[in-house]
Design a protein around this motif. Sequence first.
Motif, PDB file in Angstrom:
ATOM      1  N   GLY A 223       0.685  -1.408  -0.031  1.00 52.02           N
ATOM      2  CA  GLY A 223      -0.004  -0.096  -0.174  1.00 52.02           C
ATOM      3  C   GLY A 223       0.872   0.966   0.149  1.00 52.02           C
ATOM      4  O   GLY A 223       0.515   2.362  -0.603  1.00 52.02           O
ATOM      5  N   ASN A 224       2.153   1.110   0.764  1.00 57.28           N
ATOM      6  CA  ASN A 224       2.887   2.270   0.708  1.00 57.28           C
ATOM      7  C   ASN A 224       3.263   2.617  -0.740  1.00 57.28           C
ATOM      8  O   ASN A 224       3.442   3.788  -1.183  1.00 57.28           O
ATOM      9  CB  ASN A 224       4.083   2.097   1.657  1.00 57.28           C
ATOM     10  CG  ASN A 224       3.788   2.046   3.127  1.00 57.28           C
ATOM     11  OD1 ASN A 224       4.240   1.320   3.973  1.00 57.28           O
ATOM     12  ND2 ASN A 224       2.713   2.709   3.708  1.00 57.28           N
ATOM     13  N   GLU A 225       3.907   1.372  -1.167  1.00 55.79           N
ATOM     14  CA  GLU A 225       4.432   1.706  -2.553  1.00 55.79           C
ATOM     15  C   GLU A 225       3.309   2.202  -3.646  1.00 55.79           C
ATOM     16  O   GLU A 225       3.567   3.121  -4.337  1.00 55.79           O
ATOM     17  CB  GLU A 225       5.109   0.400  -3.057  1.00 55.79           C
ATOM     18  CG  GLU A 225       6.266  -0.131  -2.355  1.00 55.79           C
ATOM     19  CD  GLU A 225       6.671  -1.581  -2.594  1.00 55.79           C
ATOM     20  OE1 GLU A 225       5.909  -2.153  -3.185  1.00 55.79           O
ATOM     21  OE2 GLU A 225       7.892  -1.703  -2.193  1.00 55.79           O
ATOM     22  N   HIS A 226       2.286   1.656  -3.620  1.00 58.38           N
ATOM     23  CA  HIS A 226       1.102   2.058  -4.504  1.00 58.38           C
ATOM     24  C   HIS A 226       0.912   3.541  -4.337  1.00 58.38           C
ATOM     25  O   HIS A 226       0.260   4.196  -5.404  1.00 58.38           O
ATOM     26  CB  HIS A 226      -0.031   1.144  -4.290  1.00 58.38           C
ATOM     27  CG  HIS A 226      -1.201   1.380  -5.245  1.00 58.38           C
ATOM     28  ND1 HIS A 226      -1.205   1.112  -6.516  1.00 58.38           N
ATOM     29  CD2 HIS A 226      -2.437   2.321  -4.982  1.00 58.38           C
ATOM     30  CE1 HIS A 226      -2.549   1.698  -7.016  1.00 58.38           C
ATOM     31  NE2 HIS A 226      -3.163   2.284  -5.753  1.00 58.38           N
ATOM     32  N   SER A 227       0.949   4.115  -3.126  1.00 57.14           N
ATOM     33  CA  SER A 227       0.665   5.325  -2.925  1.00 57.14           C
ATOM     34  C   SER A 227       1.850   6.348  -2.925  1.00 57.14           C
ATOM     35  O   SER A 227       1.798   7.373  -2.290  1.00 57.14           O
ATOM     36  CB  SER A 227      -0.267   5.373  -1.388  1.00 57.14           C
ATOM     37  OG  SER A 227      -1.258   4.450  -1.280  1.00 57.14           O
ATOM     38  N   GLY A 228       3.035   5.811  -3.510  1.00 58.18           N
ATOM     39  CA  GLY A 228       4.093   6.850  -3.626  1.00 58.18           C
ATOM     40  C   GLY A 228       5.132   6.772  -2.686  1.00 58.18           C
ATOM     41  O   GLY A 228       6.039   7.600  -3.041  1.00 58.18           O
ATOM     42  N   LEU A 229       5.320   5.797  -1.713  1.00 61.78           N
ATOM     43  CA  LEU A 229       6.585   5.475  -0.950  1.00 61.78           C
ATOM     44  C   LEU A 229       7.170   4.382  -1.480  1.00 61.78           C
ATOM     45  O   LEU A 229       6.706   3.450  -1.083  1.00 61.78           O
ATOM     46  CB  LEU A 229       6.039   5.619   0.392  1.00 61.78           C
ATOM     47  CG  LEU A 229       5.283   6.826   1.106  1.00 61.78           C
ATOM     48  CD1 LEU A 229       4.921   6.504   2.354  1.00 61.78           C
ATOM     49  CD2 LEU A 229       6.191   8.137   0.975  1.00 61.78           C
ATOM     50  N   THR A 230       8.239   4.662  -2.313  1.00 57.21           N
ATOM     51  CA  THR A 230       8.937   3.582  -2.815  1.00 57.21           C
ATOM     52  C   THR A 230      10.133   2.822  -2.179  1.00 57.21           C
ATOM     53  O   THR A 230      10.501   1.633  -2.542  1.00 57.21           O
ATOM     54  CB  THR A 230       9.302   3.630  -4.423  1.00 57.21           C
ATOM     55  OG1 THR A 230      10.044   4.812  -4.338  1.00 57.21           O
ATOM     56  CG2 THR A 230       7.969   4.010  -5.108  1.00 57.21           C
ATOM     57  N   THR A 231      10.504   3.446  -1.195  1.00 53.74           N
ATOM     58  CA  THR A 231      12.003   3.088  -0.183  1.00 53.74           C
ATOM     59  C   THR A 231      11.411   3.302   0.915  1.00 53.74           C
ATOM     60  O   THR A 231      10.772   4.269   1.586  1.00 53.74           O
ATOM     61  CB  THR A 231      13.040   4.162  -1.073  1.00 53.74           C
ATOM     62  OG1 THR A 231      13.097   5.122  -0.481  1.00 53.74           O
ATOM     63  CG2 THR A 231      13.267   3.748  -2.490  1.00 53.74           C
ATOM     64  N   ILE A 232      12.462   2.675   1.877  1.00 53.80           N
ATOM     65  CA  ILE A 232      12.120   2.602   3.407  1.00 53.80           C
ATOM     66  C   ILE A 232      12.634   4.208   3.623  1.00 53.80           C
ATOM     67  O   ILE A 232      12.003   4.841   4.648  1.00 53.80           O
ATOM     68  CB  ILE A 232      13.041   1.765   4.128  1.00 53.80           C
ATOM     69  CG1 ILE A 232      13.061   1.892   5.641  1.00 53.80           C
ATOM     70  CG2 ILE A 232      14.742   1.816   3.706  1.00 53.80           C
ATOM     71  CD1 ILE A 232      11.590   1.802   6.115  1.00 53.80           C
ATOM     72  N   GLU A 233      13.903   4.749   3.113  1.00 58.87           N
ATOM     73  CA  GLU A 233      14.202   6.293   3.205  1.00 58.87           C
ATOM     74  C   GLU A 233      13.198   7.163   2.868  1.00 58.87           C
ATOM     75  O   GLU A 233      12.941   8.235   3.812  1.00 58.87           O
ATOM     76  CB  GLU A 233      15.515   6.489   2.197  1.00 58.87           C
ATOM     77  CG  GLU A 233      16.597   5.656   2.637  1.00 58.87           C
ATOM     78  CD  GLU A 233      16.813   4.315   2.024  1.00 58.87           C
ATOM     79  OE1 GLU A 233      17.759   3.414   2.309  1.00 58.87           O
ATOM     80  OE2 GLU A 233      15.958   3.970   1.335  1.00 58.87           O
ATOM     81  N   GLU A 234      12.387   6.956   1.856  1.00 54.73           N
ATOM     82  CA  GLU A 234      11.309   7.895   1.538  1.00 54.73           C
ATOM     83  C   GLU A 234      10.167   7.988   2.792  1.00 54.73           C
ATOM     84  O   GLU A 234       9.743   9.038   3.179  1.00 54.73           O
ATOM     85  CB  GLU A 234      10.680   7.597   0.348  1.00 54.73           C
ATOM     86  CG  GLU A 234      11.408   7.944  -0.760  1.00 54.73           C
ATOM     87  CD  GLU A 234      10.587   7.581  -2.105  1.00 54.73           C
ATOM     88  OE1 GLU A 234      11.058   8.025  -3.302  1.00 54.73           O
ATOM     89  OE2 GLU A 234       9.593   6.802  -2.103  1.00 54.73           O
ATOM     90  N   LYS A 235       9.986   6.628   3.115  1.00 51.01           N
ATOM     91  CA  LYS A 235       8.852   6.621   4.272  1.00 51.01           C
ATOM     92  C   LYS A 235       9.509   7.036   5.456  1.00 51.01           C
ATOM     93  O   LYS A 235       8.791   7.848   6.495  1.00 51.01           O
ATOM     94  CB  LYS A 235       8.706   5.051   4.503  1.00 51.01           C
ATOM     95  CG  LYS A 235       7.388   4.788   5.328  1.00 51.01           C
ATOM     96  CD  LYS A 235       6.811   3.497   5.432  1.00 51.01           C
ATOM     97  CE  LYS A 235       5.892   3.166   6.456  1.00 51.01           C
ATOM     98  NZ  LYS A 235       5.626   1.611   6.475  1.00 51.01           N
ATOM     99  N   SER A 236      10.805   6.874   5.546  1.00 50.35           N
ATOM    100  CA  SER A 236      11.477   7.105   7.089  1.00 50.35           C
ATOM    101  C   SER A 236      11.210   8.854   7.434  1.00 50.35           C
ATOM    102  O   SER A 236      11.219   9.070   8.297  1.00 50.35           O
ATOM    103  CB  SER A 236      12.831   6.638   7.383  1.00 50.35           C
ATOM    104  OG  SER A 236      12.710   5.303   7.297  1.00 50.35           O
ATOM    105  N   LEU A 237      11.750   9.564   6.207  1.00 51.63           N
ATOM    106  CA  LEU A 237      11.863  10.787   6.290  1.00 51.63           C
ATOM    107  C   LEU A 237      10.483  11.375   6.561  1.00 51.63           C
ATOM    108  O   LEU A 237      10.343  12.367   7.244  1.00 51.63           O
ATOM    109  CB  LEU A 237      12.424  11.451   4.909  1.00 51.63           C
ATOM    110  CG  LEU A 237      13.622  11.335   4.673  1.00 51.63           C
ATOM    111  CD1 LEU A 237      14.026  11.559   3.123  1.00 51.63           C
ATOM    112  CD2 LEU A 237      14.494  12.018   5.534  1.00 51.63           C
ATOM    113  N   GLY A 238       9.397  10.979   5.999  1.00 50.58           N
ATOM    114  CA  GLY A 238       8.135  11.440   6.471  1.00 50.58           C
ATOM    115  C   GLY A 238       7.668  10.953   7.810  1.00 50.58           C
ATOM    116  O   GLY A 238       7.216  11.829   8.618  1.00 50.58           O
TER     117      GLY A 238
END
Length: 391
Positions: A223-238
Amino acid sequence: MIGYKRANGTIGIRNHVAVIHSVKCSEHVARKITQKVSGTQHFGYDSCYPDPYAYRVLAEMVKHPNIASVLVIKLGCESLPVDKLVKELIAIGKTVEVLIIQRTGGTQKTIEQGILIAEKLVLAANQAEKVTIGFEDLIIGLECGGSDATSGLTANPATGWASDRLVELGCKVILSELPELLGTDHYLLEKAKNPQVREKLKDGLLRANQLGNALKTFAVSAGNEHSGLTTIEEKSLGAMCKAGSKEITDVIKTGEFPTQAGLYILDKVGSIDNNQLTVYEESDSEGFAALIATGAHIVIFTTGCGSVAGNVVTPIIKICGNPRTIAIMGDDIDVDASSIISSNESIDVIGQQLVDKVEEIASGVLCRAEALGHEEYHILRKFSRACDVNY
């Protein structure tokens, strides 16, 4: 704000009677009792086998000041150390009763006796001392789930702003999900209060990275990837935006408690120095349980894709900044942060709305999950991993 003063001096903002099952076999009986008695909440431990981590989570959930008293429903041959649990509850002045199905006479007789006991416990809970409380009495957990590309732009930074204000008001704020902060190491380490806290952060981040590599999976869902977060770094920064700008006072484990106002990191990663690897968190509900076992009176839960999860012990305040999600399932959301995108609302305005919502919920108003009847829980077995908790 009004709270309930418990015998050991702690303060609750809810006044539930917990009816818990000590093994999956006794779940049906416990659930039937709560269905018949208003003011009760049901949860418990499913496995026939003991587990130190799960026991500590369960024990701290029933010891939580949002719980007034406890009725334990045992089958009679399970391994969960109920006698130990009863002693812990008595030691803090909490009323606890136990029914054993194999001795009480089976399903129906245990349900009937359980209803009578639960009704008495609820009547007694209704006499609990009410006191005026302040923000300094509150522990607030921070969690995210169903994150998307809007989360790091809206709900998470608004939560970070609120976190800063709550700390200034005297709250103890706990940020969970250490493995969802991978890639932000240098930012986190700069926020450490002292060298000791910095070393705890470095150790936790190292173990989180090792665990992800060992399991060949990091905290990025489909769900994260489908919604625009493709890496753990992108998700972590948010995700890191939820921490706000305050220094990190300490790093604590599940079942440990913050001791003073400040921002804390919850490290529930565990050790990977054995052959019993398991994920650090299986679901949002399991994440809530760990925060509650660390004292959280309220959990602020940020979501982008949307979530409906609540909890049996603690109110879950959901904040979302995705306009599409708000349009589809806004009835499940407590704070709408989508105006940050749709009408250029400032983060501090939404952050203040979140602080106001915390005060409102702590005063007894139901959060959306409570109003909609959500009563989820998830107590995760983590085997005997040395870094988690003491049994």
